[in-house]
Write a protein that holds these residues in place. Structure first.
Motif, PDB file in Angstrom:
ATOM      1  N   GLU A   1       6.229  -4.230  -9.117  1.00  0.00           N
ATOM      2  CA  GLU A   1       6.344  -3.968  -7.685  1.00  0.00           C
ATOM      3  C   GLU A   1       5.765  -5.126  -6.871  1.00  0.00           C
ATOM      4  O   GLU A   1       6.334  -5.542  -5.855  1.00  0.00           O
ATOM      5  CB  GLU A   1       5.619  -2.672  -7.320  1.00  0.00           C
ATOM      6  CG  GLU A   1       5.637  -2.360  -5.839  1.00  0.00           C
ATOM      7  CD  GLU A   1       6.053  -0.932  -5.540  1.00  0.00           C
ATOM      8  OE1 GLU A   1       5.837  -0.500  -4.406  1.00  0.00           O
ATOM      9  OE2 GLU A   1       6.584  -0.257  -6.421  1.00  0.00           O
TER      10      GLU A   1
ATOM     11  N   ASP B   1       1.699  -1.935  -9.371  1.00  0.00           N
ATOM     12  CA  ASP B   1       1.947  -2.455 -10.707  1.00  0.00           C
ATOM     13  C   ASP B   1       2.569  -3.843 -10.590  1.00  0.00           C
ATOM     14  O   ASP B   1       2.993  -4.271  -9.514  1.00  0.00           O
ATOM     15  CB  ASP B   1       2.820  -1.513 -11.535  1.00  0.00           C
ATOM     16  CG  ASP B   1       4.217  -1.300 -10.939  1.00  0.00           C
ATOM     17  OD1 ASP B   1       4.689  -2.154 -10.175  1.00  0.00           O
ATOM     18  OD2 ASP B   1       4.823  -0.264 -11.250  1.00  0.00           O
TER      19      ASP B   1
ATOM     20  N   HIS C   1      -1.795   3.428  -8.862  1.00  0.00           N
ATOM     21  CA  HIS C   1      -1.770   4.334  -7.714  1.00  0.00           C
ATOM     22  C   HIS C   1      -3.099   4.298  -6.953  1.00  0.00           C
ATOM     23  O   HIS C   1      -3.117   4.309  -5.718  1.00  0.00           O
ATOM     24  CB  HIS C   1      -1.455   5.757  -8.180  1.00  0.00           C
ATOM     25  CG  HIS C   1      -0.010   5.974  -8.507  1.00  0.00           C
ATOM     26  ND1 HIS C   1       0.966   6.069  -7.541  1.00  0.00           N
ATOM     27  CD2 HIS C   1       0.628   6.104  -9.699  1.00  0.00           C
ATOM     28  CE1 HIS C   1       2.144   6.264  -8.113  1.00  0.00           C
ATOM     29  NE2 HIS C   1       1.965   6.270  -9.422  1.00  0.00           N
TER      30      HIS C   1
ATOM     31  N   SER D   1       0.821  -1.216   0.000  1.00  0.00           N
ATOM     32  CA  SER D   1       0.000   0.000   0.000  1.00  0.00           C
ATOM     33  C   SER D   1       0.853   1.263   0.000  1.00  0.00           C
ATOM     34  O   SER D   1       0.358   2.356  -0.263  1.00  0.00           O
ATOM     35  CB  SER D   1      -0.943   0.009   1.201  1.00  0.00           C
ATOM     36  OG  SER D   1      -0.226   0.044   2.419  1.00  0.00           O
ATOM     37  N   GLU D   2       2.155   1.132   0.296  1.00  0.00           N
ATOM     38  CA  GLU D   2       3.037   2.300   0.327  1.00  0.00           C
ATOM     39  C   GLU D   2       3.625   2.622  -1.039  1.00  0.00           C
ATOM     40  O   GLU D   2       4.279   3.648  -1.214  1.00  0.00           O
ATOM     41  CB  GLU D   2       4.175   2.067   1.330  1.00  0.00           C
ATOM     42  CG  GLU D   2       3.694   2.084   2.776  1.00  0.00           C
ATOM     43  CD  GLU D   2       4.786   1.722   3.772  1.00  0.00           C
ATOM     44  OE1 GLU D   2       5.840   1.219   3.316  1.00  0.00           O
ATOM     45  OE2 GLU D   2       4.576   1.929   4.964  1.00  0.00           O
ATOM     46  N   GLY D   3       3.406   1.753  -2.007  1.00  0.00           N
ATOM     47  CA  GLY D   3       3.942   1.992  -3.345  1.00  0.00           C
ATOM     48  C   GLY D   3       2.821   2.152  -4.354  1.00  0.00           C
ATOM     49  O   GLY D   3       1.807   2.786  -4.093  1.00  0.00           O
ATOM     50  N   LYS D   4       3.037   1.592  -5.514  1.00  0.00           N
ATOM     51  CA  LYS D   4       1.986   1.558  -6.523  1.00  0.00           C
ATOM     52  C   LYS D   4       1.811   0.098  -6.921  1.00  0.00           C
ATOM     53  O   LYS D   4       2.786  -0.639  -7.019  1.00  0.00           O
ATOM     54  CB  LYS D   4       2.334   2.420  -7.731  1.00  0.00           C
ATOM     55  CG  LYS D   4       3.582   2.013  -8.494  1.00  0.00           C
ATOM     56  CD  LYS D   4       3.869   3.006  -9.604  1.00  0.00           C
ATOM     57  CE  LYS D   4       5.009   2.535 -10.495  1.00  0.00           C
ATOM     58  NZ  LYS D   4       6.292   2.429  -9.762  1.00  0.00           N
TER      59      LYS D   4
ATOM     60  N   ALA E   1      -3.416   1.138  -4.807  1.00  0.00           N
ATOM     61  CA  ALA E   1      -2.621   1.184  -3.576  1.00  0.00           C
ATOM     62  C   ALA E   1      -3.378   1.913  -2.475  1.00  0.00           C
ATOM     63  O   ALA E   1      -3.336   1.517  -1.306  1.00  0.00           O
ATOM     64  CB  ALA E   1      -1.277   1.861  -3.842  1.00  0.00           C
ATOM     65  N   GLY E   2      -4.065   2.990  -2.848  1.00  0.00           N
ATOM     66  CA  GLY E   2      -4.869   3.716  -1.873  1.00  0.00           C
ATOM     67  C   GLY E   2      -6.007   2.871  -1.335  1.00  0.00           C
ATOM     68  O   GLY E   2      -6.268   2.853  -0.123  1.00  0.00           O
TER      69      GLY E   2
ATOM     70  N   VAL F   1      -1.026   3.224 -15.079  1.00  0.00           N
ATOM     71  CA  VAL F   1      -0.332   3.915 -13.979  1.00  0.00           C
ATOM     72  C   VAL F   1      -1.344   4.512 -13.009  1.00  0.00           C
ATOM     73  O   VAL F   1      -1.186   4.407 -11.784  1.00  0.00           O
ATOM     74  CB  VAL F   1       0.600   5.014 -14.544  1.00  0.00           C
ATOM     75  CG1 VAL F   1       1.165   5.873 -13.408  1.00  0.00           C
ATOM     76  CG2 VAL F   1       1.739   4.385 -15.336  1.00  0.00           C
ATOM     77  N   GLN F   2      -2.391   5.122 -13.527  1.00  0.00           N
ATOM     78  CA  GLN F   2      -3.428   5.696 -12.669  1.00  0.00           C
ATOM     79  C   GLN F   2      -4.086   4.611 -11.816  1.00  0.00           C
ATOM     80  O   GLN F   2      -4.333   4.806 -10.624  1.00  0.00           O
ATOM     81  CB  GLN F   2      -4.487   6.413 -13.521  1.00  0.00           C
ATOM     82  CG  GLN F   2      -4.014   7.708 -14.147  1.00  0.00           C
ATOM     83  CD  GLN F   2      -5.068   8.328 -15.045  1.00  0.00           C
ATOM     84  OE1 GLN F   2      -5.343   7.828 -16.139  1.00  0.00           O
ATOM     85  NE2 GLN F   2      -5.677   9.396 -14.582  1.00  0.00           N
TER      86      GLN F   2
END
Length: 223
Positions: A50, A47, A200, A42-45, A203-204, A196-197
């Motif tokens: 990762e 994809d 992110h 959750s601290e990154g993205k 992750a939130g 990419v959107q």
């Protein structure tokens, strides 16, 4: 770029050490691994690369931690790996929420974007299994045999993340498939931007899912 690579490498080593310490000391290994993995993700993205790197660090750390349990090492490693499966299932749920939001808010969210996102979702299970296979090659004979057995069982009976991902894709295809635009003219560039959107946003959502799971576990059961 080199700085970013070094930062990622250091971050993965820190995660590996944290998992190792938890597996060595925690009573509920499965839950501890799930919590730590979700926090890291959750601290990154979210994809594919990762997620793969985090999963690899988790399994490596779990193997190192399991070694301290002697004859019970295989059983402990199995519980740790189940914690990773739990975490990846939560990743699938977060990706679903991000996709649902994107379909309603991102301009020109297309069928091509949707297909790429759902393909990535379905690939989570194979990524998880491939991680077990690859990390197993680096472990001692006993723990390598444990991972090989877990891998064989998972391929035969399925995984939590695999089942959940397939359910989600079926749901999203039914609910969103007919409402999406045809492929936009920007093609792959547009799809990459949307990917990419989504990474992110997911992750939130994952951070919220992790908090909800923790709250449920911490609340006393009513008799």
């Amino acid at each position: 770029m080199e700085k970013n690579k070094n930062g990622t490498k250091n971050s993965n080593k820190t995660l590996q050490d944290e998992i190792q310490g938890a597996v060595e000391t925690q009573c509920d290994v499965r839950d501890a691994v799930r919590r730590i993995t979700l926090k890291a993700l959750s601290e990154g993205k979210l994809d594919s690369e990762e997620i793969r790197q985090v999963a690899s660090a988790v399994v490596k750390g779990a193997g190192l931690g399991a070694e301290s349990h002697g004859a019970a090492a295989g059983n402990v490693l199995s519980k740790a790996v189940s914690g990773l499966d739990d975490a990846l299932s939560a990743v699938a749920e977060a990706s679903k929420l991000a996709l649902q939001e994107a379909a309603g808010h991102i301009n020109n969210f297309s069928k091509e974007d949707f297909k790429q996102a759902t393909d990535d979702l379905l690939a989570l299970e194979e990524m998880y299994l491939d991680t077990l296979k690859q990390v197993g090659k680096e472990m001692d004979e006993t723990l390598a045999a444990t991972l090989k057995g877990l891998l064989a069982h998972a391929r035969h009976s399925g995984t939590l993340v695999g089942r959940h991902a397939r359910e989600i894709v079926e749901l999203l295809t039914r609910d969103l498939g007919e409402t999406l635009n045809e492929t936009v003219s920007a093609g792959s560039e547009s799809t990459l931007k949307v990917t990419v959107q989504l990474a992110h946003a997911a992750a939130g959502f994952l951070d919220g899912i992790a908090q909800t799971l923790d709250d449920k576990l911490e609340k006393p059961t009513k008799k």
